[in-house]
Scaffold this active site. Structure first.
Site, PDB file in Angstrom:
ATOM      1  CD  GLU B  56     -77.717 -67.869  64.477  1.00 45.30           C
ATOM      2  OE1 GLU B  56     -77.129 -68.224  65.119  1.00 45.30           O
ATOM      3  OE2 GLU B  56     -78.906 -66.929  64.572  1.00 45.30           O
ATOM      4  CG  ASN B  60     -73.467 -71.722  67.766  1.00 42.35           C
ATOM      5  OD1 ASN B  60     -73.630 -71.392  68.016  1.00 42.35           O
ATOM      6  ND2 ASN B  60     -74.717 -72.266  67.680  1.00 42.35           N
ATOM      7  NE  ARG B 114     -74.317 -65.618  70.834  1.00 39.88           N
ATOM      8  CZ  ARG B 114     -73.693 -64.676  70.307  1.00 39.88           C
ATOM      9  NH1 ARG B 114     -72.952 -63.441  70.054  1.00 39.88           N
ATOM     10  NH2 ARG B 114     -74.092 -65.155  68.905  1.00 39.88           N
TER      11      ARG B 114
HETATM   12  N1  LIG Z   1     -69.531 -75.309  68.505  1.00 36.07           N
HETATM   13  C1  LIG Z   1     -70.190 -75.320  68.931  1.00 36.07           C
HETATM   14  N2  LIG Z   1     -69.043 -76.374  70.052  1.00 36.07           N
HETATM   15  C2  LIG Z   1     -69.902 -76.342  71.537  1.00 36.07           C
HETATM   16  N3  LIG Z   1     -70.408 -75.833  72.202  1.00 36.07           N
HETATM   17  C3  LIG Z   1     -71.721 -75.572  71.332  1.00 36.07           C
HETATM   18  C4  LIG Z   1     -71.390 -75.907  69.867  1.00 36.07           C
HETATM   19  N4  LIG Z   1     -72.887 -75.081  68.283  1.00 36.07           N
HETATM   20  C5  LIG Z   1     -73.122 -75.242  69.831  1.00 36.07           C
HETATM   21  N5  LIG Z   1     -72.956 -75.097  71.057  1.00 36.07           N
HETATM   22  C6  LIG Z   1     -73.812 -74.910  72.569  1.00 36.07           C
HETATM   23  O1  LIG Z   1     -75.352 -75.558  72.976  1.00 36.07           O
HETATM   24  C7  LIG Z   1     -75.721 -74.198  72.798  1.00 36.07           C
HETATM   25  C8  LIG Z   1     -76.940 -73.400  72.408  1.00 36.07           C
HETATM   26  O2  LIG Z   1     -76.569 -72.930  71.396  1.00 36.07           O
HETATM   27  P1  LIG Z   1     -77.281 -72.300  70.135  1.00 36.07           P
HETATM   28  O3  LIG Z   1     -76.953 -71.570  69.281  1.00 36.07           O
HETATM   29  O4  LIG Z   1     -78.997 -72.435  70.247  1.00 36.07           O
HETATM   30  O5  LIG Z   1     -77.334 -70.671  71.103  1.00 36.07           O
HETATM   31  P2  LIG Z   1     -76.551 -69.789  71.763  1.00 36.07           P
HETATM   32  O6  LIG Z   1     -75.203 -69.799  70.928  1.00 36.07           O
HETATM   33  O7  LIG Z   1     -76.144 -70.182  73.152  1.00 36.07           O
HETATM   34  O8  LIG Z   1     -77.604 -68.764  71.428  1.00 36.07           O
HETATM   35  P3  LIG Z   1     -77.436 -67.914  70.265  1.00 36.07           P
HETATM   36  O9  LIG Z   1     -76.906 -68.600  69.084  1.00 36.07           O
HETATM   37  O10 LIG Z   1     -78.766 -67.417  70.178  1.00 36.07           O
HETATM   38  O11 LIG Z   1     -77.141 -66.619  70.136  1.00 36.07           O
HETATM   39  C9  LIG Z   1     -74.498 -73.138  73.581  1.00 36.07           C
HETATM   40  O12 LIG Z   1     -75.005 -72.145  74.221  1.00 36.07           O
HETATM   41  C10 LIG Z   1     -73.652 -73.882  73.800  1.00 36.07           C
HETATM   42  O13 LIG Z   1     -73.157 -74.423  74.794  1.00 36.07           O
HETATM   43 MG   LIG Z   2     -76.125 -69.883  68.558  1.00 39.02          MG
END
Ligand SMILES: Nc1ncnc2c1ncn2[C@@H]1O[C@H](COP(=O)(O)OP(=O)(O)OP(=O)(O)O)[C@@H](O)[C@H]1O
Ligand SMILES: [Mg+2]
Lengths: 112, 154
Positions: B56, B60, B114
Protein backbone atom coordinates in the site's frame (compact mmCIF):
# COMPACT_ATOMS: atom_id res chain seq x y z
CA UNK A 1 -6.17 -15.05 -16.60
CA UNK A 2 -8.60 -17.75 -17.77
CA UNK A 3 -12.15 -16.90 -18.67
CA UNK A 4 -15.22 -18.91 -19.54
CA UNK A 5 -18.85 -18.13 -20.26
CA UNK A 6 -21.29 -20.10 -18.12
CA UNK A 7 -25.01 -19.60 -18.81
CA UNK A 8 -24.28 -16.22 -20.35
CA UNK A 9 -22.21 -15.11 -17.35
CA UNK A 10 -18.53 -14.26 -17.81
CA UNK A 11 -16.43 -16.15 -15.24
CA UNK A 12 -12.92 -14.78 -14.74
CA UNK A 13 -10.32 -16.92 -12.97
CA UNK A 14 -7.88 -14.41 -11.54
CA UNK A 15 -4.31 -15.57 -11.04
CA UNK A 16 -1.16 -14.47 -9.23
CA UNK A 17 -0.77 -11.19 -7.37
CA UNK A 18 -3.47 -8.55 -7.59
CA UNK A 19 -1.49 -5.36 -7.08
CA UNK A 20 -1.30 -2.00 -8.86
CA UNK A 21 1.21 -3.42 -11.34
CA UNK A 22 -1.09 -6.26 -12.36
CA UNK A 23 -4.57 -4.68 -12.32
CA UNK A 24 -4.28 -2.49 -15.40
CA UNK A 25 -3.90 -5.40 -17.81
CA UNK A 26 -6.51 -7.43 -15.96
CA UNK A 27 -9.02 -4.57 -16.07
CA UNK A 28 -8.62 -4.19 -19.84
CA UNK A 29 -8.83 -7.95 -20.39
CA UNK A 30 -12.06 -8.21 -18.39
CA UNK A 31 -13.64 -5.26 -20.21
CA UNK A 32 -12.64 -6.77 -23.59
CA UNK A 33 -14.11 -10.15 -22.67
CA UNK A 34 -17.35 -8.59 -21.40
CA UNK A 35 -17.76 -6.73 -24.69
CA UNK A 36 -16.71 -9.62 -26.90
CA UNK A 37 -19.03 -12.16 -25.28
CA UNK A 38 -21.91 -9.68 -24.83
CA UNK A 39 -22.09 -10.70 -21.16
CA UNK A 40 -24.02 -8.65 -18.66
CA UNK A 41 -23.17 -10.84 -15.68
CA UNK A 42 -19.69 -11.21 -14.22
CA UNK A 43 -18.17 -13.61 -11.67
CA UNK A 44 -14.65 -13.08 -10.37
CA UNK A 45 -12.98 -16.16 -8.92
CA UNK A 46 -10.11 -15.51 -6.49
CA UNK A 47 -9.00 -19.13 -6.20
CA UNK A 48 -5.70 -18.45 -7.99
CA UNK A 49 -4.86 -15.24 -6.13
CA UNK A 50 -1.87 -15.40 -3.73
CA UNK A 51 -1.83 -11.72 -2.82
CA UNK A 52 -4.15 -8.74 -3.04
CA UNK A 53 -4.01 -5.14 -1.84
CA UNK A 54 -6.36 -2.19 -2.30
CA UNK A 55 -5.71 -2.31 -6.05
CA UNK A 56 -7.95 -5.39 -6.09
CA UNK A 57 -10.73 -3.42 -4.40
CA UNK A 58 -10.46 -0.76 -7.09
CA UNK A 59 -10.63 -3.44 -9.77
CA UNK A 60 -13.81 -4.92 -8.25
CA UNK A 61 -15.51 -1.55 -7.74
CA UNK A 62 -14.61 -0.45 -11.25
CA UNK A 63 -16.07 -3.63 -12.77
CA UNK A 64 -19.11 -3.30 -10.51
CA UNK A 65 -19.74 0.14 -12.00
CA UNK A 66 -19.32 -0.98 -15.58
CA UNK A 67 -21.45 -4.12 -15.11
CA UNK A 68 -24.29 -2.41 -13.24
CA UNK A 69 -24.11 0.44 -15.76
CA UNK A 70 -25.30 -2.13 -18.31
CA UNK A 71 -27.95 -3.48 -15.94
CA UNK A 72 -25.88 -6.56 -15.17
CA UNK A 73 -24.89 -8.15 -11.88
CA UNK A 74 -21.64 -9.39 -10.45
CA UNK A 75 -20.42 -11.71 -7.70
CA UNK A 76 -17.16 -12.96 -6.16
CA UNK A 77 -16.15 -16.51 -5.27
CA UNK A 78 -13.37 -18.68 -3.82
CA UNK A 79 -12.04 -15.95 -1.52
CA UNK A 80 -9.24 -16.94 0.89
CA UNK A 81 -9.29 -15.71 4.52
CA UNK A 82 -6.64 -12.95 4.03
CA UNK A 83 -8.59 -11.52 1.09
CA UNK A 84 -11.85 -11.84 2.96
CA UNK A 85 -10.41 -9.61 5.67
CA UNK A 86 -9.67 -6.87 3.15
CA UNK A 87 -13.16 -7.23 1.67
CA UNK A 88 -14.77 -7.00 5.10
CA UNK A 89 -12.65 -4.00 6.06
CA UNK A 90 -13.64 -2.15 2.90
CA UNK A 91 -17.38 -2.76 3.09
CA UNK A 92 -17.31 -3.93 -0.53
CA UNK A 93 -19.49 -6.95 0.37
CA UNK A 94 -22.41 -4.59 0.86
CA UNK A 95 -22.60 -4.15 -2.89
CA UNK A 96 -21.06 -7.36 -4.28
CA UNK A 97 -21.97 -10.79 -2.94
CA UNK A 98 -19.36 -13.40 -2.02
CA UNK A 99 -19.82 -17.15 -2.61
CA UNK A 100 -17.96 -20.34 -1.74
CA UNK A 101 -18.20 -21.83 -5.21
CA UNK A 102 -18.24 -20.62 -8.78
CA UNK A 103 -21.55 -22.41 -9.35
CA UNK A 104 -23.40 -20.56 -6.62
CA UNK A 105 -21.86 -17.25 -7.74
CA UNK A 106 -23.06 -17.85 -11.32
CA UNK A 107 -26.50 -18.81 -10.01
CA UNK A 108 -26.71 -15.62 -7.91
CA UNK A 109 -25.81 -13.45 -10.90
CA UNK A 110 -28.20 -15.35 -13.16
CA UNK A 111 -31.18 -15.23 -10.82
CA UNK A 112 -30.91 -11.52 -10.15
CA UNK B 1 28.39 -17.53 24.06
CA UNK B 2 27.59 -18.50 20.48
CA UNK B 3 23.94 -18.32 21.29
CA UNK B 4 24.29 -14.81 22.65
CA UNK B 5 25.84 -13.64 19.39
CA UNK B 6 22.99 -15.16 17.37
CA UNK B 7 20.55 -13.51 19.68
CA UNK B 8 22.26 -10.14 19.28
CA UNK B 9 21.80 -10.39 15.52
CA UNK B 10 18.13 -11.10 16.00
CA UNK B 11 17.75 -8.30 18.51
CA UNK B 12 18.89 -5.63 16.08
CA UNK B 13 19.14 -5.70 12.35
CA UNK B 14 18.27 -3.41 9.48
CA UNK B 15 18.13 -3.14 5.71
CA UNK B 16 17.59 -0.43 3.16
CA UNK B 17 16.24 -0.64 -0.34
CA UNK B 18 15.94 2.14 -2.89
CA UNK B 19 14.37 1.79 -6.29
CA UNK B 20 12.85 3.88 -9.09
CA UNK B 21 9.14 4.59 -9.07
CA UNK B 22 8.09 1.64 -11.25
CA UNK B 23 5.04 -0.47 -10.50
CA UNK B 24 7.08 -3.65 -11.11
CA UNK B 25 9.02 -2.77 -7.95
CA UNK B 26 5.94 -3.14 -5.74
CA UNK B 27 6.51 -6.92 -5.78
CA UNK B 28 10.22 -6.38 -5.09
CA UNK B 29 9.44 -4.34 -1.97
CA UNK B 30 7.03 -7.03 -0.73
CA UNK B 31 9.55 -9.82 -1.31
CA UNK B 32 12.37 -7.90 0.37
CA UNK B 33 10.33 -7.12 3.47
CA UNK B 34 9.06 -10.69 3.81
CA UNK B 35 12.58 -12.10 3.53
CA UNK B 36 13.80 -9.60 6.11
CA UNK B 37 11.09 -10.22 8.74
CA UNK B 38 11.43 -14.00 8.42
CA UNK B 39 14.13 -13.89 11.12
CA UNK B 40 11.40 -12.91 13.62
CA UNK B 41 9.50 -16.08 12.72
CA UNK B 42 6.17 -14.35 11.99
CA UNK B 43 2.92 -16.25 11.47
CA UNK B 44 1.56 -16.45 7.90
CA UNK B 45 -1.07 -13.93 8.91
CA UNK B 46 1.48 -11.44 10.22
CA UNK B 47 3.58 -11.86 7.08
CA UNK B 48 0.57 -11.17 4.86
CA UNK B 49 -0.30 -8.10 6.92
CA UNK B 50 3.22 -6.67 6.61
CA UNK B 51 3.44 -7.39 2.87
CA UNK B 52 0.06 -5.77 2.29
CA UNK B 53 0.91 -2.65 4.31
CA UNK B 54 4.22 -2.26 2.43
CA UNK B 55 2.48 -2.76 -0.89
CA UNK B 56 0.00 0.00 0.00
CA UNK B 57 2.67 2.50 1.00
CA UNK B 58 4.90 1.80 -2.01
CA UNK B 59 1.93 1.97 -4.40
CA UNK B 60 0.93 5.32 -2.88
CA UNK B 61 4.44 6.68 -3.41
CA UNK B 62 4.34 5.61 -7.06
CA UNK B 63 0.76 6.66 -7.89
CA UNK B 64 0.26 9.73 -5.72
CA UNK B 65 3.79 10.83 -4.82
CA UNK B 66 5.19 10.68 -8.34
CA UNK B 67 1.90 10.56 -10.30
CA UNK B 68 3.15 7.53 -12.22
CA UNK B 69 6.27 9.43 -13.30
CA UNK B 70 9.93 9.33 -12.35
CA UNK B 71 11.23 9.39 -8.82
CA UNK B 72 12.87 7.31 -6.15
CA UNK B 73 11.16 5.28 -3.45
CA UNK B 74 13.12 4.29 -0.35
CA UNK B 75 12.33 1.60 2.16
CA UNK B 76 14.05 1.16 5.53
CA UNK B 77 13.34 -1.82 7.74
CA UNK B 78 14.69 -2.38 11.21
CA UNK B 79 14.23 -5.07 13.79
CA UNK B 80 14.42 -4.13 17.41
CA UNK B 81 13.64 -6.96 19.78
CA UNK B 82 10.48 -8.67 18.56
CA UNK B 83 9.37 -5.60 16.64
CA UNK B 84 9.76 -4.45 13.05
CA UNK B 85 9.86 -0.81 11.99
CA UNK B 86 9.30 0.01 8.34
CA UNK B 87 9.68 3.39 6.68
CA UNK B 88 8.55 4.07 3.10
CA UNK B 89 9.66 7.43 1.75
CA UNK B 90 9.23 9.42 -1.45
CA UNK B 91 10.25 12.91 -2.62
CA UNK B 92 7.00 13.45 -4.47
CA UNK B 93 3.91 15.65 -4.32
CA UNK B 94 3.23 15.27 -0.60
CA UNK B 95 -0.15 15.35 1.15
CA UNK B 96 -2.00 18.63 1.84
CA UNK B 97 -4.38 17.26 4.45
CA UNK B 98 -3.23 14.06 6.17
CA UNK B 99 -6.40 13.74 8.28
CA UNK B 100 -8.51 13.76 5.13
CA UNK B 101 -6.17 11.27 3.41
CA UNK B 102 -6.58 8.86 6.36
CA UNK B 103 -10.37 8.70 6.04
CA UNK B 104 -11.61 5.35 4.73
CA UNK B 105 -12.71 5.69 1.09
CA UNK B 106 -11.04 9.05 0.60
CA UNK B 107 -9.11 9.09 -2.65
CA UNK B 108 -7.81 11.97 -4.70
CA UNK B 109 -7.70 9.72 -7.78
CA UNK B 110 -11.07 8.00 -8.29
CA UNK B 111 -10.52 8.11 -12.07
CA UNK B 112 -7.62 5.67 -11.61
CA UNK B 113 -10.01 3.22 -9.92
CA UNK B 114 -8.47 3.73 -6.49
CA UNK B 115 -10.73 2.83 -3.60
CA UNK B 116 -9.28 5.06 -0.89
CA UNK B 117 -8.62 2.11 1.42
CA UNK B 118 -4.80 1.92 1.37
CA UNK B 119 -4.08 3.93 4.52
CA UNK B 120 -7.01 2.24 6.34
CA UNK B 121 -5.50 -1.16 5.47
CA UNK B 122 -2.05 -0.07 6.73
CA UNK B 123 -3.59 1.15 10.00
CA UNK B 124 -5.50 -2.09 10.47
CA UNK B 125 -2.65 -4.43 9.61
CA UNK B 126 0.14 -2.69 11.53
CA UNK B 127 0.28 -1.71 15.22
CA UNK B 128 1.32 1.86 14.52
CA UNK B 129 1.28 4.04 11.40
CA UNK B 130 2.60 7.59 11.36
CA UNK B 131 2.49 9.72 8.23
CA UNK B 132 4.71 12.78 7.79
CA UNK B 133 4.30 14.77 4.64
CA UNK B 134 5.26 18.15 3.24
CA UNK B 135 3.44 19.30 0.10
CA UNK B 136 5.92 19.67 -2.73
CA UNK B 137 8.62 17.76 -0.84
CA UNK B 138 7.47 14.25 -0.16
CA UNK B 139 5.92 11.75 2.19
CA UNK B 140 7.28 9.45 4.85
CA UNK B 141 5.18 6.60 6.24
CA UNK B 142 6.47 4.93 9.42
CA UNK B 143 4.90 1.65 10.42
CA UNK B 144 5.57 -0.61 13.36
CA UNK B 145 4.47 -4.12 14.17
CA UNK B 146 5.16 -6.38 17.12
CA UNK B 147 5.90 -9.87 15.85
CA UNK B 148 6.93 -11.81 18.93
CA UNK B 149 6.55 -10.73 22.50
CA UNK B 150 9.01 -13.29 23.87
CA UNK B 151 12.08 -11.05 23.70
CA UNK B 152 10.23 -8.30 25.55
CA UNK B 153 9.38 -10.64 28.41
CA UNK B 154 12.90 -11.95 28.90
N1 LIG C 1 2.91 9.01 -0.87
C1 LIG C 1 1.89 9.84 -1.12
N2 LIG C 1 2.10 11.02 -1.77
C2 LIG C 1 1.07 11.87 -2.02
N3 LIG C 1 -0.21 11.65 -1.66
C3 LIG C 1 -0.47 10.51 -1.00
C4 LIG C 1 0.54 9.55 -0.69
N4 LIG C 1 -0.03 8.53 -0.02
C5 LIG C 1 -1.34 8.83 0.07
N5 LIG C 1 -1.62 10.01 -0.51
C6 LIG C 1 -2.97 10.68 -0.57
O1 LIG C 1 -3.81 10.04 0.37
C7 LIG C 1 -4.99 9.54 -0.28
C8 LIG C 1 -5.45 8.28 0.42
O2 LIG C 1 -4.51 7.22 0.28
P1 LIG C 1 -5.04 5.73 0.32
O3 LIG C 1 -3.90 4.82 0.07
O4 LIG C 1 -5.82 5.51 1.57
O5 LIG C 1 -6.10 5.67 -0.88
P2 LIG C 1 -5.81 5.63 -2.45
O6 LIG C 1 -4.39 5.34 -2.71
O7 LIG C 1 -6.36 6.85 -3.06
O8 LIG C 1 -6.69 4.37 -2.89
P3 LIG C 1 -6.28 2.82 -2.67
O9 LIG C 1 -5.12 2.79 -1.74
O10 LIG C 1 -7.49 2.19 -2.08
O11 LIG C 1 -5.97 2.32 -4.00
C9 LIG C 1 -4.59 9.35 -1.73
O12 LIG C 1 -5.70 9.39 -2.59
C10 LIG C 1 -3.64 10.54 -1.92
O13 LIG C 1 -4.35 11.73 -2.16
MG1 LIG D 1 -3.39 3.80 -1.79
Amino acid sequence: MQTSVVNGVLVVHLEGELDHHAVETIRNDIEDQLAKNHCRGLVLSFRGIDFMDSSGLGLILGRYRSVTGRNGKMALCAVSPPLRRIFELSGILKVVSMHETEESAVRAVKEA
Amino acid sequence: MGQEVTHAVLQQNYMKLQFPSLSANEALARMAVSAFVMQLDPTMEQLTEIKTAVSEAVTNAIIHGYDGGEGEVRMYCAIDGGMVDIVIEDDGAGIEDIEEARQPMFTSRPELERSGMGITIMENFMDEVVIDSTPGQGTKVRMRKVISRTSECQ
